[in-house]
Write a protein that holds these residues in place. Structure first.
Motif, short mmCIF file in Angstrom:
data_model
loop_
_atom_site.label_atom_id
_atom_site.label_comp_id
_atom_site.label_asym_id
_atom_site.label_seq_id
_atom_site.Cartn_x
_atom_site.Cartn_y
_atom_site.Cartn_z
N ASP A 47 39.58 42.24 44.39
CA ASP A 47 39.74 41.04 44.91
C ASP A 47 39.18 40.25 44.73
N GLU A 48 37.40 40.81 44.48
CA GLU A 48 36.54 39.52 43.60
C GLU A 48 36.95 38.70 42.13
N ARG A 49 37.23 39.99 40.90
CA ARG A 49 37.81 40.21 40.41
C ARG A 49 38.49 38.60 40.13
N ILE A 50 39.91 38.78 40.92
CA ILE A 50 40.91 38.44 40.76
C ILE A 50 40.33 36.64 41.77
N ALA A 51 40.05 36.67 42.17
CA ALA A 51 39.03 35.29 43.33
C ALA A 51 38.24 34.22 41.77
N ALA A 52 37.31 35.77 40.97
CA ALA A 52 36.43 34.53 39.75
C ALA A 52 38.17 34.57 38.31
N VAL A 53 38.71 35.04 38.35
CA VAL A 53 39.64 34.85 37.94
C VAL A 53 40.31 34.10 38.05
N GLU A 54 40.91 32.88 39.10
CA GLU A 54 41.71 32.03 39.29
C GLU A 54 40.22 30.68 39.19
N LYS A 55 39.45 30.91 39.61
CA LYS A 55 38.58 29.85 39.55
C LYS A 55 38.23 28.94 38.15
N VAL A 56 38.05 30.53 37.42
CA VAL A 56 37.80 29.94 35.56
C VAL A 56 38.97 29.06 35.15
N LEU A 57 40.17 29.63 35.49
CA LEU A 57 41.98 29.62 35.97
C LEU A 57 41.77 28.07 35.87
N THR A 58 41.23 27.56 36.84
CA THR A 58 41.67 26.58 38.26
C THR A 58 40.86 25.44 37.55
N ASP A 59 39.20 26.10 37.20
CA ASP A 59 38.79 24.89 36.93
C ASP A 59 38.15 24.08 35.24
N PHE A 60 38.65 25.09 34.55
CA PHE A 60 39.05 25.15 33.26
C PHE A 60 40.56 25.29 32.18
N ALA A 61 40.82 24.83 33.02
CA ALA A 61 42.65 25.04 32.57
C ALA A 61 43.30 25.02 31.34
N ASP A 62 42.01 24.13 30.33
CA ASP A 62 42.37 24.70 28.44
C ASP A 62 41.34 25.82 27.81
N THR A 63 40.77 26.49 29.01
CA THR A 63 40.01 28.01 28.57
C THR A 63 40.52 28.43 27.74
N GLU A 64 40.11 29.63 26.44
CA GLU A 64 40.39 30.12 25.23
C GLU A 64 40.73 31.58 25.76
N PHE A 65 39.89 31.63 27.14
CA PHE A 65 40.18 33.31 27.53
C PHE A 65 41.58 33.09 28.73
N LYS A 66 42.60 32.56 28.38
CA LYS A 66 43.17 32.61 29.76
C LYS A 66 43.92 33.74 29.37
N THR A 67 44.42 34.51 28.37
CA THR A 67 44.99 35.45 28.35
C THR A 67 43.99 36.39 28.44
N THR A 68 43.17 36.79 28.06
CA THR A 68 41.92 38.28 28.23
C THR A 68 42.15 38.03 29.90
N LEU A 69 41.94 36.68 30.95
CA LEU A 69 41.82 36.45 32.22
C LEU A 69 43.24 36.91 32.55
N LEU A 70 43.94 36.22 32.18
CA LEU A 70 44.91 37.34 33.14
C LEU A 70 45.35 38.51 33.25
N GLN A 71 44.75 39.14 31.37
CA GLN A 71 45.21 40.69 31.30
C GLN A 71 43.99 40.87 32.68
N ILE A 72 43.18 40.53 33.18
CA ILE A 72 42.26 41.00 34.01
C ILE A 72 42.51 41.34 35.38
N ALA A 73 43.02 40.05 35.44
CA ALA A 73 44.22 40.17 36.92
C ALA A 73 45.02 40.60 37.28
N VAL A 74 46.35 41.57 36.20
CA VAL A 74 46.85 41.99 36.32
C VAL A 74 46.08 43.49 35.99
N GLN A 75 45.16 43.63 35.76
CA GLN A 75 44.49 45.30 35.79
C GLN A 75 44.04 45.36 37.42
N ALA A 76 43.44 44.02 37.98
CA ALA A 76 43.56 44.28 39.13
C ALA A 76 44.67 44.21 39.82
#
Length: 279
Positions: A47-76
């Motif tokens: 849950d903490e990982r998912i919340a942290a992923v969402e914060k990155v995707l919200t605060d940094f919409a143009d992050t180059e790590f979007k795919t990596t972060l979404l994979q982490i969310a799927v795994q979580a």
């Protein structure tokens, strides 16, 4: 977690750690983004990982790590066994990367695992499993490296294990359709293409043999699972219990001098699949 997915997870985490490294194509764009990414790495629970992923995707919409972060969310979400949320993040991942083999194989595997024989939408769900798995298998064959420093041999093993998991998903769908010949063939294909023997797949194959009364084949396959190097204790226990079940259904050897043939063995009752995840 499945072996192929464990490999992807390890490489995904390493990708974040290499945010400022020339080995990684994507780059962090600011100190604040670096801190937000660090929060994902330091999260202790899914849950903490998912919340942290969402914060990155919200605060940094143009992050180059979007795919990596979404994979982490799927795994979580997979770790939480939350199928609905797993589908939610896997769909987002495919929108960001339409040929993402990890997303497709995960959707196929988890949909097959959560579909039940009496579900009203069983046929539709199993058709989705087939499509995701087949598309994922093809995508895995050409999946680009996530890190430049990963050897060709190691990356080919990741590709093969993802393909193998795709065939397992198709086989699981075949079992639900009672297409046992198809299931056996796809489990065998998974075992043939995987980078190393997978004892959980061997147990699943043995269960198919048990369902069709091929008890000798089941016994042989279970022995292979038990003797696989580094077999998890849970899988070994399941295989041992299945062998005991088979022994109850096999005819006893005739006594010396006894006349008449032994009665044919009846199919053993398959046990539940070996755990919720393919190692």
């Amino acid at each position: 977690m499945k072996r192929a997915f464990r490999n992807i997870a390890a490489l995904t985490w390493a990708a974040l750690a290499l945010g400022f490294s020339p080995l990684w194509a994507q780059k962090l764009k600011s100190q604040k983004e670096q801190q937000a990414i660090l929060a994902v790495q330091l999260a202790k629970t899914p849950d903490e990982r998912i919340a942290a992923v969402e914060k990155v995707l919200t605060d940094f919409a143009d992050t180059e790590f979007k795919t990596t972060l979404l994979q982490i969310a799927v795994q979580a979400e997979e770790e939480k066994n939350d199928y609905a949320q797993l589908v939610f993040y896997a769909d987002r991942l495919l929108k960001a990367d339409p040929t993402n083999a990890f997303a497709m194989v995960t959707l196929a595997s988890e949909t097959a695992r959560h579909t039940r024989e009496n579900d009203l939408d069983k046929d539709d769900q199993l058709n989705k499993v087939d499509k995701w798995a087949k598309d994922g298998i093809e995508a895995a064959k050409a999946m680009p490296k996530v890190r430049a420093d990963v050897s060709d041999a190691d990356w080919e093993a990741v590709r093969k294990d993802l393909q193998a998991q795709g065939y397992v998903a198709i086989a699981m769908a075949d079992v639900l359709r009672k297409n046992y010949d198809g299931a056996a063939g796809n489990y065998k294909q998974s075992l043939a293409i995987g980078s190393s023997p997978n004892p959980a797949t061997l147990v699943r194959l043995a269960q198919v043999y048990m369902s069709t009364g091929k008890l000798d084949d089941a016994n042989f396959t279970l022995d292979k699972a038990i003797n696989t190097p580094d077999v998890p204790e849970q899988i070994k226990t399941i295989a041992t219990n299945l062998k005991a079940e088979i022994a109850k259904h096999k005819p006893a050897a005739p006594a010396a001098g006894a006349s008449g043939a032994a009665a044919p063995a009846s199919p053993a009752t398959p046990a539940p699949p070996p755990g919720n995840h393919q190692p």
